[in-house]
Write a protein that holds these residues in place. Sequence first.
Motif, PDB file in Angstrom:
ATOM      1  N   CYS A 103     -26.868  42.630   1.059  1.00 57.46           N
ATOM      2  CA  CYS A 103     -25.751  41.847   0.514  1.00 57.46           C
ATOM      3  C   CYS A 103     -26.019  40.342   0.502  1.00 57.46           C
ATOM      4  CB  CYS A 103     -24.478  42.136   1.299  1.00 57.46           C
ATOM      5  SG  CYS A 103     -24.463  41.468   2.978  1.00 57.46           S
ATOM      6  N   ARG A 163     -20.985  42.081   6.850  1.00 58.91           N
ATOM      7  CA  ARG A 163     -20.268  42.296   5.586  1.00 58.91           C
ATOM      8  C   ARG A 163     -20.431  43.705   5.016  1.00 58.91           C
ATOM      9  NH1 ARG A 163     -21.719  36.872   2.108  1.00 58.91           N
ATOM     10  NH2 ARG A 163     -20.862  35.361   3.574  1.00 58.91           N
ATOM     11  N   CYS A 164     -21.580  44.315   5.204  1.00 55.29           N
ATOM     12  CA  CYS A 164     -21.832  45.639   4.617  1.00 55.29           C
ATOM     13  C   CYS A 164     -22.345  46.589   5.719  1.00 55.29           C
ATOM     14  CB  CYS A 164     -22.852  45.530   3.481  1.00 55.29           C
ATOM     15  SG  CYS A 164     -24.534  45.159   4.020  1.00 55.29           S
TER      16      CYS A 164
END
Length: 63
Positions: free
Chosen positions: A11, A19-20
């Motif tokens: 990402c 975040r991911c």
Amino acid sequence: MSCEHLICAACAGPVVEGRCPVCREGRAKLHNHGFLGLTPLTITLIVLLVVALVATVGHVSGY
């Protein structure tokens, strides 16, 4: 090692932000704490307590 300065290849965000799923997995691997989530010090203390208990029971029972 710290994940403060690592950038996720999936990402392109900082790994520390998670975040991911790839970020979260990488962060978890860096911050893994030994066996079953226990620190090495805790594992050592548990082993020493078990050894002391076995020695005490052996001494009391007369072996």
